[in-house]
Scaffold this active site. Structure first.
Site, PDB file in Angstrom:
ATOM      1  N   LYS A  63      -0.637  10.254   2.811  1.00  0.00           N
ATOM      2  CA  LYS A  63       0.040   9.426   4.259  1.00  0.00           C
ATOM      3  C   LYS A  63       0.273   8.136   2.990  1.00  0.00           C
ATOM      4  CE  LYS A  63       0.985   8.226   8.180  1.00  0.00           C
ATOM      5  NZ  LYS A  63       1.916   7.787   8.527  1.00  0.00           N
ATOM      6  N   GLY A  68      -6.679   6.030  -0.225  1.00  0.00           N
ATOM      7  CA  GLY A  68      -6.828   7.219  -1.599  1.00  0.00           C
ATOM      8  C   GLY A  68      -5.659   7.742  -1.832  1.00  0.00           C
ATOM      9  N   CYS A  69      -4.400   7.001  -1.014  1.00  0.00           N
ATOM     10  CA  CYS A  69      -3.099   7.842  -1.605  1.00  0.00           C
ATOM     11  C   CYS A  69      -2.150   6.277  -2.688  1.00  0.00           C
ATOM     12  CB  CYS A  69      -1.885   7.798  -0.693  1.00  0.00           C
ATOM     13  SG  CYS A  69      -2.743   9.565   0.420  1.00  0.00           S
ATOM     14  N   THR A  70      -2.402   5.195  -2.168  1.00  0.00           N
ATOM     15  CA  THR A  70      -2.589   4.149  -2.592  1.00  0.00           C
ATOM     16  C   THR A  70      -2.578   3.730  -3.723  1.00  0.00           C
ATOM     17  OG1 THR A  70      -1.886   2.901  -0.589  1.00  0.00           O
ATOM     18  CG2 THR A  70      -2.093   1.578  -2.602  1.00  0.00           C
ATOM     19  N   ALA A  73      -1.091   6.501  -6.390  1.00  0.00           N
ATOM     20  CA  ALA A  73       0.108   6.256  -6.557  1.00  0.00           C
ATOM     21  C   ALA A  73       0.019   4.722  -7.586  1.00  0.00           C
ATOM     22  CB  ALA A  73       0.846   5.579  -5.406  1.00  0.00           C
TER      23      ALA A  73
END
Length: 177
Positions: A63, A68-70, A73
């Site tokens: 998402k 975690g995704c930030t 990325a």
């Protein structure tokens, strides 16, 4: 007591969806990577064929704009020059739409495509989809695809913090062979 039974039922059903979404025939190293045809945050369409002759780090993430995704990325963003110097491109994929990707990309200055897999077909082809019925999201899996379009490495349940550096190390090793 009735609430406990309901909660346990929901957990059981959720586990069953998760289990059956993860027990499909696995992808194998050396096999051709599954095709994709998806739009990025800028409205540009990307296909696997676009990366013929280059290494591709294709990472799936759950998402936009979550911790975690930030982290993942931003690690790819910070390591992008090293990856480029090794002849690799980076692409992120989630089931979020292009507007969400555009906001996420702008907020964190991401200089690589984020593809919108709103139909979830690509994540499913890469065995990177968690399907809980009405809720679907991508697993944190990454595939390093060689210049011939074959899967060279798989990072299943990839570490958000270490994924980019693991790919750099593996690219150096693979290119030294």
């Amino acid at each position: 007591m009735e609430w406990l039974a309901i909660i346990l039922s929901i957990i059981t059903v959720g586990f069953m969806f998760w289990f059956f979404s993860t027990t499909k025939k696995a992808l194998k190293l050396g096999q051709p990577a599954p095709e994709f045809n998806l739009t990025d945050q800028s409205g540009k369409t990307h296909t696997l064929a676009d990366f013929q002759g280059k290494w591709l780090a294709l990472y799936f993430y759950p998402k936009d704009d979550t911790p975690g995704c930030t982290k993942q990325a931003c690690s790819f963003r910070d390591d992008l020059q090293q990856l480029t110097d090794l002849g690799a491109k980076v692409i992120g994929v989630s089931v979020d739409d292009t507007n969400s990707h555009a906001e996420f990309s702008k907020k964190f200055h991401l200089q690589f495509p984020l593809l919108a897999d709103t139909t979830t077909e690509t994540a499913a082809r890469y065995h990177s989809l968690i399907n809980l019925g009405i809720i679907k999201f991508a697993k944190r899996n990454t595939f390093l695809i060689n210049p011939h379009g074959k899967i060279a490495r798989m990072y299943l349940s990839a570490s958000a913090a270490r994924n980019s550096s693991e790919i750099i190390a593996d690219l150096k090793q693979l290119q030294a062979m």
